[in-house]
Design a protein around this motif. Structure first.
Motif, short mmCIF file in Angstrom:
data_model
loop_
_atom_site.label_atom_id
_atom_site.label_comp_id
_atom_site.label_asym_id
_atom_site.label_seq_id
_atom_site.Cartn_x
_atom_site.Cartn_y
_atom_site.Cartn_z
N PHE A 47 0.81 -1.22 0.00
CA PHE A 47 0.00 0.00 0.00
C PHE A 47 0.84 1.28 0.00
O PHE A 47 0.29 2.36 -0.08
CB PHE A 47 -0.96 -0.01 1.20
CG PHE A 47 -2.12 -0.93 0.98
CD1 PHE A 47 -3.23 -0.51 0.26
CD2 PHE A 47 -2.10 -2.22 1.43
CE1 PHE A 47 -4.29 -1.35 0.03
CE2 PHE A 47 -3.14 -3.08 1.20
CZ PHE A 47 -4.25 -2.66 0.49
N SER A 48 2.14 1.16 0.07
CA SER A 48 3.08 2.29 0.00
C SER A 48 2.55 3.52 0.75
O SER A 48 2.42 4.59 0.15
CB SER A 48 3.36 2.71 -1.43
OG SER A 48 3.25 1.70 -2.32
N PHE A 51 4.53 6.67 0.43
CA PHE A 51 4.42 7.31 -0.89
C PHE A 51 3.05 7.98 -1.05
O PHE A 51 2.94 9.09 -1.60
CB PHE A 51 4.63 6.26 -2.00
CG PHE A 51 4.68 6.83 -3.37
CD1 PHE A 51 5.84 7.44 -3.85
CD2 PHE A 51 3.56 6.80 -4.20
CE1 PHE A 51 5.88 7.98 -5.12
CE2 PHE A 51 3.60 7.34 -5.46
CZ PHE A 51 4.76 7.93 -5.93
N LEU A 52 2.02 7.31 -0.53
CA LEU A 52 0.66 7.88 -0.63
C LEU A 52 0.58 9.19 0.15
O LEU A 52 -0.04 10.15 -0.29
CB LEU A 52 -0.37 6.88 -0.12
CG LEU A 52 -0.59 5.64 -1.00
CD1 LEU A 52 -1.47 4.63 -0.28
CD2 LEU A 52 -1.22 6.04 -2.33
N ARG A 54 3.12 11.14 0.82
CA ARG A 54 3.97 12.13 0.14
C ARG A 54 3.24 12.76 -1.06
O ARG A 54 3.44 13.91 -1.38
CB ARG A 54 5.25 11.45 -0.32
CG ARG A 54 6.32 12.42 -0.75
CD ARG A 54 7.53 11.66 -1.23
NE ARG A 54 8.37 11.20 -0.15
CZ ARG A 54 9.48 10.49 -0.32
NH1 ARG A 54 9.84 10.14 -1.52
NH2 ARG A 54 10.20 10.14 0.71
N TRP A 60 -4.60 13.63 -9.61
CA TRP A 60 -4.88 12.25 -9.99
C TRP A 60 -4.41 12.02 -11.44
O TRP A 60 -4.79 12.74 -12.34
CB TRP A 60 -6.39 11.98 -9.85
CG TRP A 60 -6.80 10.61 -10.35
CD1 TRP A 60 -7.52 10.35 -11.47
CD2 TRP A 60 -6.50 9.37 -9.74
NE1 TRP A 60 -7.69 9.01 -11.60
CE2 TRP A 60 -7.05 8.37 -10.54
CE3 TRP A 60 -5.80 9.00 -8.58
CZ2 TRP A 60 -6.96 7.03 -10.25
CZ3 TRP A 60 -5.71 7.66 -8.28
CH2 TRP A 60 -6.28 6.68 -9.12
N ILE A 94 -9.04 9.37 -3.18
CA ILE A 94 -8.65 7.97 -3.46
C ILE A 94 -7.47 7.55 -2.57
O ILE A 94 -7.47 6.46 -2.01
CB ILE A 94 -8.32 7.78 -4.95
CG1 ILE A 94 -9.59 7.97 -5.77
CG2 ILE A 94 -7.70 6.40 -5.22
CD1 ILE A 94 -9.43 7.89 -7.25
N ARG A 95 -6.52 8.45 -2.42
CA ARG A 95 -5.34 8.09 -1.61
C ARG A 95 -5.73 7.93 -0.13
O ARG A 95 -5.25 7.02 0.55
CB ARG A 95 -4.25 9.15 -1.76
CG ARG A 95 -3.59 9.06 -3.13
CD ARG A 95 -2.40 9.97 -3.26
NE ARG A 95 -1.85 9.91 -4.61
CZ ARG A 95 -2.12 10.77 -5.58
NH1 ARG A 95 -2.93 11.79 -5.36
NH2 ARG A 95 -1.59 10.61 -6.78
N THR A 98 -7.42 4.69 0.31
CA THR A 98 -6.42 3.60 0.25
C THR A 98 -5.67 3.49 1.57
O THR A 98 -5.44 2.39 2.07
CB THR A 98 -5.43 3.87 -0.90
OG1 THR A 98 -6.17 4.16 -2.07
CG2 THR A 98 -4.56 2.65 -1.16
#
Lengths: 141, 811
Positions: A47-48, A51-52, A54, A60, A94-95, A98
């Protein structure tokens, strides 16, 4: 059975005492913890989250337009601003969703891990309690 | 090891075996069933289902825990040793389990047990030997009184050297083969294996073990590989136009079968270094087909992805451009590419892989290269072009600026050792895919035969293709093992040449090679015997592999059959007279003519591509005839020194052409006068003296240098024809004319007695040999036949009689 007959009589009981108990109460719990840590890292990677976070408000799919050179073209500026904001908004939603899913999975992993570890460590005791309960039931009946 | 001892019973593995048999034997299962039945009985009697539940759960969990304890602890290969002196404790659980089945532990029982283990069996299978036949053929005296301690001490030492954690069946079987004395040597000789091969098999088995124990699909690491990462791609934009002509190599990158063996590591580093620059990140991978350029690109993509994962950076997409699709489907490929790249460069960082650069550069529908050049400076795009050296040099001759656009990385053939490793790994893939097995000898056959006979592609690609084809051949015949014969079948198809094991039929043909050529070449028996012997050695693969099949210098006067021998040999050896590449060395008499052979260094020169190199590339299995070599310029002769010595020719553009499947024959009239004079003066002298005298004379005259002459496998000497030889030659020539007339026109020709002798009398020339005879036959016989047929009404079925008087009149 030939094997058993050839085995020194005290070897298996000694082995059980010397090897089984440390293995059961120390080694296996360590393995369970290591496995849990492995899965925690794996899902963190999948799921990083870092990074998500950051790129939380990045547009998008890089959907973004350039502002006109003449900033007095207000309508055009507004259009670009709206598009860019929407792209960033979609990205944010979305992020965030997630990240939430990732957190839920981590919580579920923790719950499974704690359950497995508790059952493993406490099983001998639970078994004894169960047997005692059964005998107690016999006595009452 | 001091105080070393062997107590099998005093090991954890043995205790594990005992415990396993105690808990999971048939009587034990009967006891568990009895407990279960009692549980059911009492729970029904006392109406207490908890009783049953507690019994079942407790027994099941206890059995599971104990089984897990045995397998993961007592039988674990990394288990701790109870004592350091007990050598039995170094044995693997599998070995201990098998040894418990033996009545007593001896060297023989140790071997038996080792063969029954999983790793021992795999070792034998990779060696290409069945267990049953191994025990029959390997006549090791199993009752031999060999100290088990000494044997295991050696095994333990070997275990340490091989980096193994315990002594398993593979180590024991290897030890018996390596140190088994005469019995082992005899067995290996019978199997045609050297100890070095057995060592390779041991390494292959160890590789197999790591492959077999590869992490399961539910392992956390594997999970990440399978699922990939979520979110990295969300910062990349859409590249629809480009996607229509590209395949995303990074999509499912982790799902692709990961290879343990990575070759061209240095080249990968070079590419990554160029790609890490802030500008000019464009690479041209130059290598011939099969050297692994595509795999290199994939490894580069993987390395980039790993780096980005570690640094939590946005991903770089690696897109493989299908040049053929773009050029064939787009009306204006340059415009389409321009638009696609424009949009893609706004969508994020990506690397464009152009698989076949020459297709794009040679595209006539617009200037695609100019479009690519425009984007080469963009930091968001890296271009990784792939080309083979031939195409690249042609492209550069048309567009010299091409070389400045890219940083060139040359990808050479993988070394044989690297290729062997790649093949070892590929064998596991074949097993996974087709369930076909293969042995080490088959693997070596793939390596050797593809190296020898498939010259057009590079290693490891050609070896992999041959192995795949051999697997198909094995499957077609319904086999479960890929044999050496399957490999030979595959190579024969690929090389367009029969490389199957020498059959009885072919053996006969080889043995009759000399006889066959002798029927056509008269009076040169010694020369033909030398030639045939050299070729027999070559066919049995006894000769040095890094040289042509055979190299011969034919010396002798004109008209004695030197050129004819070459033609006959091409037909007899390669099965085709067309397999002859004839170079008249008269045309190579000045220094510039080197260009004709190896091409010109200047790519714009029209002779850029070497004539000889190209012809051999087109026809790798051919006989190269260098007619009248003494007339070639010394620079040309120097070129041939490399070919004769190393079996390859490097042309002006650096492209290597393989000459190992050619026969090279150079003919020369040098020393013809010497031969004539010497033979006149020394009738009946030994040929060795004659030959040496001739060579000395040629060297003295400086026609050839000693280095050049020594490069040939054989200097074959042709003697002037005797009168008797001349008569046989004339008969051959006349037979040819008569047969030809009969076949084509149906007209028979009869020669009166004495005609042949008359022709020989007129046509015999010690100086010009068969050439003079041919001229005489044309003058006398062919002219007469032509006149006769014009003057008379000769029909199909008629017979023409040639009398001495007829020929005498004409002359």
């Amino acid at each position: 059975m030939r094997v058993l007959l050839r085995t020194p009589p005290l070897l298996i009981p000694t082995m059980l005492l010397a090897e089984f108990l440390p293995w059961y109460f120390l080694h296996v719990p360590k393995v369970i913890i290591r496995t849990y840590v492995g899965y925690v890292r794996a899902f963190a990677k999948i799921f990083s989250i870092l990074f998500l976070l950051r790129t939380l408000i990045s547009p998008w799919k890089s959907i973004a337009d350039r502002y006109p050179e003449n900033m007095l073209q207000l309508l055009q500026v507004f259009k670009v601003w709206t598009l860019n904001c929407t792209a960033r908004g979609v990205g944010l939603v979305i992020r965030t969703a997630t990240i939430l899913v990732a957190l839920i999975i981590q919580v579920l992993l923790l719950a499974v891990f704690v359950t497995v570890l508790c059952i493993w460590v406490a099983f001998p005791l639970l078994a004894l309690l169960g047997i005692e309960y059964v005998f107690f039931s016999f006595q009452t009946t | 090891m001091t105080n070393a001892r062997f107590h099998l019973e005093a090991t954890q593995a043995y205790a594990g075996v005992a415990l396993h048999r105690l808990l999971f034997s048939i009587p034990s299962w009967l006891v568990y069933i009895a407990v279960l039945v009692s549980g059911i009985h009492f729970s029904l009697k006392y109406e207490s289902p908890e009783l049953l539940a507690v019994t079942v759960i407790t027994v099941t969990f206890a059995l599971f825990a104990l089984y897990f304890f045995i397998v993961s602890h007592l039988w674990h290969k990394n288990r701790s040793h109870l004592t350091s002196e007990n050598l039995a404790d170094r044995l693997s659980a599998d070995m201990v389990r098998m040894l418990t089945k033996e009545a007593e532990v001896t060297a023989g029982s140790l071997l038996h047990a080792a063969l029954a283990t999983r790793r021992g069996a795999t070792f034998l299978q990779l060696l290409g030997v069945e267990r049953k036949s191994f025990l029959q053929d390997f006549e090791y005296d199993v009752h031999k009184e060999e100290g088990i301690i000494a044997l295991l001490e050696r095994a333990d030492k070997l275990r340490g050297e091989e980096g193994e954690t315990c002594i398993d069946g593979n180590i024991i079987v290897f030890l018996f083969l390596a140190e088994g004395g005469e019995e082992a040597t005899a067995f290996l000789n019978e199997q045609d294996l050297a100890l070095k091969d057995v060592k390779h098999v041991l390494s292959w088995e160890q590789f197999h073990e790591t492959w077999d124990l590869a992490v399961h699909s539910w392992h956390p690491e594997r999970l990440v590989e399978r699922i990939g990462t979520i979110g990295h791609g969300w910062v990349q934009g859409y590249t629809d136009e480009l996607d229509a002509y590209c395949t995303d190599l990074t999509k499912g990158l982790s799902e692709q079968s990961s290879s343990e063996i990575v070759i061209h590591k240095q080249e990968i580093e070079q590419v990554l270094q160029v790609l890490s620059r802030s500008a000019d990140q464009n690479v041209l991978l130059l290598g011939r087909s099969g050297v692994g350029k595509r795999t290199l690109v994939q490894n580069v993509a993987k390395a980039i992805r790993t780096h980005e994962d570690k640094q939590t950076l946005p991903y770089t997409r690696v897109l493989l451009l299908h040049s053929e699709l773009l050029v064939s489907s787009a009306a204006q490929p340059d415009t389409v590419l321009l638009q696609a790249l424009n949009r893609a460069s706004r969508a994020g960082r990506f690397m464009l892989v152009v698989d076949n650069l020459s297709v794009l550069v040679q595209c006539r529908k617009g200037d695609v290269l100019a479009v690519l050049a425009k984007f080469l400076k963009s930091p968001k795009l890296s271009l990784l072009a792939v080309a083979n050296p031939q195409d690249y040099h042609v492209l550069r001759s048309k567009d010299p600026a091409l070389g400045e656009l890219f940083e060139t990385v040359t990808v050479d053939d993988a070394a044989r050792d690297e290729t062997l490793l790649v093949l070892m790994e590929h064998a596991f893939h074949i097993w996974d895919r087709t369930r076909l097995r293969l042995s080490y000898k088959t693997l070596m056959a793939v390596l050797d035969l593809s190296d020898r006979y498939v010259g057009s592609e590079g290693f490891p690609g050609k070896a992999i293709v041959v192995l795949n084809d051999a697997a198909l051949a094995a499957k077609r015949r319904g086999g479960v093992i890929i044999t050496e014969e399957d490999v030979r079948t595959a190579v024969s198809v690929k090389a367009h040449m029969d490389v199957s094991e020498i059959s009885e039929d072919e053996r006969g043909r080889l043995l009759k090679l000399e006889e066959k050529i002798k029927t056509r070449i008269i009076g040169q028996d010694d020369a033909l015997a030398a030639l045939a012997n050299a070729l027999k050695r070559a066919r049995l693969e006894l000769t040095n592999r890094a040289r042509p099949i055979g190299t011969f210098l034919f010396l002798g006067p004109t008209g004695v059959g030197k050129t004819q021998t070459a033609k006959e040999l091409a037909a007899a050896y390669f099965g085709d007279e067309e397999a002859l590449i004839r170079l008249d060395m008269n045309e190579f008499s000045n220094a510039d003519s080197v260009k004709l052979l190896v091409g010109a260094p200047d790519v714009s020169d029209e002779l850029a591509e070497g004539q000889l190199a190209r012809r051999v590339q087109d026809k790798p299995f051919s006989l190269i005839l260098l007619d009248e070599i003494e007339k070639a310029h010394p620079a040309v002769i120097n070129v041939f020194l490399q070919v004769l010595d190393e079996g390859h020719l490097t042309d002006s553009t650096g492209i290597k052409t393989d000459f190992r499947n050619t026969i090279i024959i150079a003919t020369s009239n040098a020393g013809a006068l010497f031969i004539r004079d010497f033979l006149r003066a020394h009738e009946g002298e030994k040929e060795t003296d004659f030959k040496q005298s001739l060579i000395d004379s040629i060297i003295k005259e400086k026609t050839f240098t000693p280095e050049f002459i020594n490069r040939f496998d054989e200097v074959v000497l042709y003697r002037p024809l005797s009168v008797e030889d001349a008569k046989r030659v004339s008969l051959l020539m006349l037979d040819e004319i008569v047969g030809d007339l009969k076949d084509k026109k149906g007209i028979a020709v009869e020669l009166e007695e004495g005609v042949v002798e008359m022709i020989v009398e007129q046509g015999y020339s010690r100086e010009f040999g068969a050439r003079e005879m041919r001229r005489t036959i044309v003058d006398l016989v062919e002219n007469y036949l032509a006149d006769y047929m014009l003057k008379n009404d000769v029909k199909r079925g008629d017979t023409i009689r040639i009398r001495k008087v007829d020929l005498g009149t004409d002359t």
